[in-house]
Scaffold this active site. Structure first.
Site, PDB file in Angstrom:
ATOM      1  N   ARG A  64       0.808  -1.212   0.000  1.00 36.37           N
ATOM      2  CA  ARG A  64       0.000   0.000   0.000  1.00 36.37           C
ATOM      3  C   ARG A  64       0.844   1.266   0.000  1.00 36.37           C
ATOM      4  O   ARG A  64       0.627   2.173  -0.821  1.00 36.37           O
ATOM      5  CB  ARG A  64      -0.919   0.005   1.227  1.00 36.37           C
ATOM      6  N   THR A  65       1.759   1.359   0.954  1.00 34.29           N
ATOM      7  CA  THR A  65       2.495   2.615   1.118  1.00 34.29           C
ATOM      8  C   THR A  65       3.341   2.920  -0.107  1.00 34.29           C
ATOM      9  O   THR A  65       3.343   4.048  -0.613  1.00 34.29           O
ATOM     10  CB  THR A  65       3.373   2.544   2.374  1.00 34.29           C
ATOM     11  N   HIS A  86       4.868   6.362  11.560  1.00 33.57           N
ATOM     12  CA  HIS A  86       4.387   6.232  10.182  1.00 33.57           C
ATOM     13  C   HIS A  86       3.469   7.443   9.942  1.00 33.57           C
ATOM     14  O   HIS A  86       2.248   7.315   9.902  1.00 33.57           O
ATOM     15  CB  HIS A  86       3.621   4.920  10.029  1.00 33.57           C
ATOM     16  N   ARG A  99      11.459   3.641   3.902  1.00 29.84           N
ATOM     17  CA  ARG A  99      10.920   2.702   4.895  1.00 29.84           C
ATOM     18  C   ARG A  99      12.083   1.833   5.340  1.00 29.84           C
ATOM     19  O   ARG A  99      12.822   1.269   4.509  1.00 29.84           O
ATOM     20  CB  ARG A  99       9.800   1.845   4.321  1.00 29.84           C
ATOM     21  N   LYS A 129      25.501  -6.449  -1.346  1.00 31.05           N
ATOM     22  CA  LYS A 129      26.958  -6.658  -1.305  1.00 31.05           C
ATOM     23  C   LYS A 129      27.575  -6.040  -0.053  1.00 31.05           C
ATOM     24  O   LYS A 129      28.790  -6.001   0.079  1.00 31.05           O
ATOM     25  CB  LYS A 129      27.605  -6.038  -2.549  1.00 31.05           C
TER      26      LYS A 129
END
Length: 316
Positions: free
Chosen positions: A57-58, A135, A107, A85
């Site tokens: 969603r976000t 959030h 995020r 890496k």
């Protein structure tokens, strides 16, 4: 309204600023309803997506918001980047910044990661969720959705139910709803409450049946098993019986009470499947509103920086 450089937490905002963002969101909701839902508000701007955690969603909401504002985007995948890496977060941010970006939406599983990123780039940073911390755009879209149905939130009663301890949404919404004048009650077993809860602007109860008939918003949280290091409830069945929004409990809600959830839902755990589809469940509407709210946030941070109320006429 003073210029806002980054959006890292609901604590970055005051009530007046939240109200102005929600006001600007109305304009972008109108844009989203057009046959061609696109405006040139951020033409020439580039936004990078740094998603170190899975998201449906976000991420899609932010990407859609940027496209509707005509911004260019720079996609980043942890699995196919130099992160696999061993490249550090700082080196990744500095590399992307060197390519020329105006905004970074991040995020990350580590609380505070977006704040650290602001020290390594000149771009504006938007927190799309950091660990258990915050959030903020989820909280803004929840406030927008609630106010569209209820009007002013002053004096309203919001119950946030479930896995409070591991939820960044609970933290952001406790601040957001309280800032807008609502009384907030956390409903959870002791094992799903965070330490230091006494300092939060909330009331706490362990009995959902005690408050279910008195709330204007019943906000349910997903059981976040991926963040739990040990068993916190005897079983999901027992959790559902004690804290789930069953059909019987939903029948006790006021006629105009809203059922909200940030998604993804676990039907049969925090909410009965049938209840999630009732008319007063605004869960998919939250998703829709998320695009307009994120358009407003990106425009606020990356646009001209003029007063938001004056800007409404420019985007309408």
């Amino acid at each position: 309204m003073s210029a806002l450089r980054h959006l890292l937490s609901m604590e970055d905002l005051g009530r007046e600023e939240v109200e102005q963002i929600l006001n600007l969101t109305e304009s972008f909701a109108e844009v989203s309803g057009r046959q061609i839902p696109k405006v040139p508000a951020l033409r020439g701007k580039t936004i990078a997506w740094l998603f170190y955690e899975d998201s449906t969603r976000t991420r899609l909401s932010f990407e859609t918001a940027a496209k509707r504002l005509s911004a260019d985007s720079m996609n980043f995948s942890v699995s196919s980047s130099s992160v696999s890496k061993g490249e550090s977060l700082r080196d990744t941010v500095e590399t992307i910044s060197a390519m020329g970006v105006d905004g970074i939406v991040v995020r990350h599983g580590g609380a505070g990661a977006p704040h650290r990123i602001t020290q390594w780039t000149d771009a504006s940073v938007v927190n799309a969720g950091d660990g258990w911390h915050q959030h903020p755009t989820q909280s803004l879209l929840d406030l927008y959705t609630a106010t569209r149905h209820l009007g002013s939130l002053d004096g309203r009663h919001v119950a946030i139910v479930g896995d409070i301890k591991h939820s960044r949404v609970a933290r952001s919404n406790a601040i957001g709803f309280a800032m807008m004048g609502a009384a907030v009650t956390f409903v959870a077993p002791r094992t799903l409450l965070p330490p230091g809860i006494e300092s939060w602007p909330v009331r706490v109860t362990h009995d959902l049946d005690e408050v279910i008939g008195d709330v204007d918003v019943c906000y349910l949280l997903r059981m976040q098993s991926e963040r739990q290091e040990q068993a916190v409830v005897p079983s999901l069945r027992e959790f559902h019986e004690e804290y789930g929004l069953t059909a019987a409990r939903a029948d006790r809600l006021r006629d105009d009470a809203l059922i909200m959830h940030p998604g993804p839902m676990n039907r049969g755990v925090e909410i009965d499947g049938e209840v999630a589809d009732r008319p007063n469940a605004v869960i998919t509407e939250q998703v829709t509103n998320g695009i307009a709210v994120r358009m407003a946030v990106l425009y606020l941070l990356l646009g001209s920086g003029l007063d938001l109320v004056e800007e409404r006429s420019a985007v309408a």
